[in-house]
Design an enzyme around this catalytic site. Structure first.
Site, short mmCIF file in Angstrom:
data_model
loop_
_atom_site.label_atom_id
_atom_site.label_comp_id
_atom_site.label_asym_id
_atom_site.label_seq_id
_atom_site.Cartn_x
_atom_site.Cartn_y
_atom_site.Cartn_z
N ARG A 102 56.38 66.01 -27.84
CA ARG A 102 56.93 67.28 -26.59
C ARG A 102 57.01 67.94 -27.56
O ARG A 102 57.24 68.57 -28.20
CB ARG A 102 57.84 67.09 -25.77
CG ARG A 102 58.28 65.10 -25.66
CD ARG A 102 58.23 65.68 -24.42
NE ARG A 102 57.94 64.33 -23.08
CZ ARG A 102 56.95 63.09 -23.05
NH1 ARG A 102 55.77 63.30 -24.12
NH2 ARG A 102 57.20 62.14 -22.48
N GLU B 191 51.97 72.46 -16.53
CA GLU B 191 50.78 72.82 -15.24
C GLU B 191 49.63 72.57 -15.98
O GLU B 191 48.77 73.89 -15.30
CB GLU B 191 51.69 74.15 -14.78
CG GLU B 191 53.06 73.32 -14.19
CD GLU B 191 52.95 72.64 -13.46
OE1 GLU B 191 52.35 72.87 -12.60
OE2 GLU B 191 54.24 72.17 -13.75
N HIS C 255 47.10 66.14 -24.67
CA HIS C 255 48.37 65.56 -24.63
C HIS C 255 47.61 63.62 -24.14
O HIS C 255 47.79 62.78 -23.86
CB HIS C 255 49.51 64.84 -23.39
CG HIS C 255 50.45 64.62 -23.14
ND1 HIS C 255 51.79 64.36 -22.25
CD2 HIS C 255 50.94 63.76 -23.89
CE1 HIS C 255 52.77 64.20 -23.48
NE2 HIS C 255 52.57 63.43 -23.78
#
Length: 330
Positions: free
Chosen positions: A235, A266, A296
């Site tokens: 993360r 975002e 990611h």
């Protein structure tokens, strides 16, 4: 039991095909929607018993209110982490929240790929190749078996990463809030300061909770071994990005490979071409030849694509059956 109706956000063709394949077996009627869950489309789930989401967007109080007021009883994430969901408010509203589980090898393999890429200067080499510059000065890499690799977090993914790395012959250190005795023949558990001080390469595999936010802050990064590399497939919130940039610019760290970044929710999974992305730190990191950024993707394999849908449906089925549900967090 009556057939339950589920509304699934963030469904591309692959997810739609899998929901169609598995929903009948679990006794659900699933409506798929390509849109991400947003406050503006929360009313789409009105009248459904459960909502299925991905982890790309925050689920705030307004969305939780809309789901609960519309009759939704359970919110199921296709991701392992649920740090994007306001869990305290979900509990107050009586909305059950389920996380997911999937093949740990997916992220473990990707993390090791990033380790090899960043320590062998792959980004810089590829950029040179685009300009037909095939010189190798400045591209001398390091071999993993000569390095000490530190694993921060030995949950399923961190443990899989350590086991896979064992074949490379590197010295393996680990730190975890919950050490696993079965890994002691693979890693040497040390305290966090020792992990920072002795690791030539540090790989993060921690969950994002208040206690781990900026666990790699300015002071922790300063304690890292000079010339070390950082890999983060967990993360973005684990790392103070501004402090990381300073450490890379000063040369204290030799490089970083990041599949996640603060503020990436975002940005990633959306098409931003011909737009200015309001994320200055991402632009700075992207400009560095010793930094690899990927959007990611560490989890995204054919095995995981199947696991995410099947395991989510299984968890929701167990919730409605009143059975033990290990993946329930609220």
């Amino acid at each position: 039991m009556e057939r339950k109706r589920l509304f699934a956000y963030s469904c591309g063709p692959e997810e739609r095909e899998r929901y169609a394949r598995y929903s009948e077996a679990y006794g659900f009627s699933v409506t798929c929607c390509a849109e991400r869950p947003l406050p503006e489309n929360a009313q789409l789930a009105r009248g459904y018993d459960g909502v299925m989401i991905a982890a790309a967007r925050a689920v705030d109080r307004g969305m939780i209110d809309a789901y609960c007021d519309g009759g939704v009883q359970v919110l199921s994430s296709r991701a392992i982490g649920v740090d994007n969901i306001d869990l305290d408010y979900a509990a107050r509203r009586g909305l059950a929240v389920l996380r997911n589980t999937y093949s740990a090898a997916s992220v473990a393999d990707y993390a090791i790929m990033l380790m090899l890429m960043v320590t062998r200067h792959t980004k810089a080499a590829l950029l040179r190749n685009v300009g037909q510059d095939y010189r190798y000065d400045g591209l001398r890499g390091r071999e993993l078996h000569t390095m000490t690799v530190g694993i921060a977090g030995t949950g399923n993914i961190g443990a899989a990463t350590a086991r896979h790395l064992a074949g490379f012959g590197c010295r393996l250190l680990a730190w975890s809030r919950h050490p696993r005795p079965e890994l002691e023949d693979v890693v040497t558990y040390v305290d966090f300061d020792t992990l920072l001080r002795e690791s030539d390469l540090l790989s993060l595999h921690l969950t994002a909770v208040p206690e781990t936010r900026h666990i790699l802050g300015r002071e922790a990064i300063a304690r890292m071994k000079p010339g070390a590399f950082l890999v983060n497939t967990a993360r973005g919130e684990l790392v103070d990005t501004a402090a990381l940039i300073d450490a890379l610019e000063s040369g204290h760290l030799a490089g970083a490979a990041l599949d996640v970044l603060e503020g990436d929710r975002e940005v990633y999974y959306l098409d931003h071409k011909n737009q200015v992305i309001p994320h200055r730190e991402m632009a700075i990191l992207n400009a560095m030849p010793n930094v690899i950024l990927t959007p990611h993707l560490a989890f995204w394999t054919d095995t995981v694509a199947d696991d995410m849908v099947r395991n989510a449906l299984e968890a929701v089925r167990r919730f409605f059956d009143g059975a033990d549900c290990p993946l329930r967090v609220v």
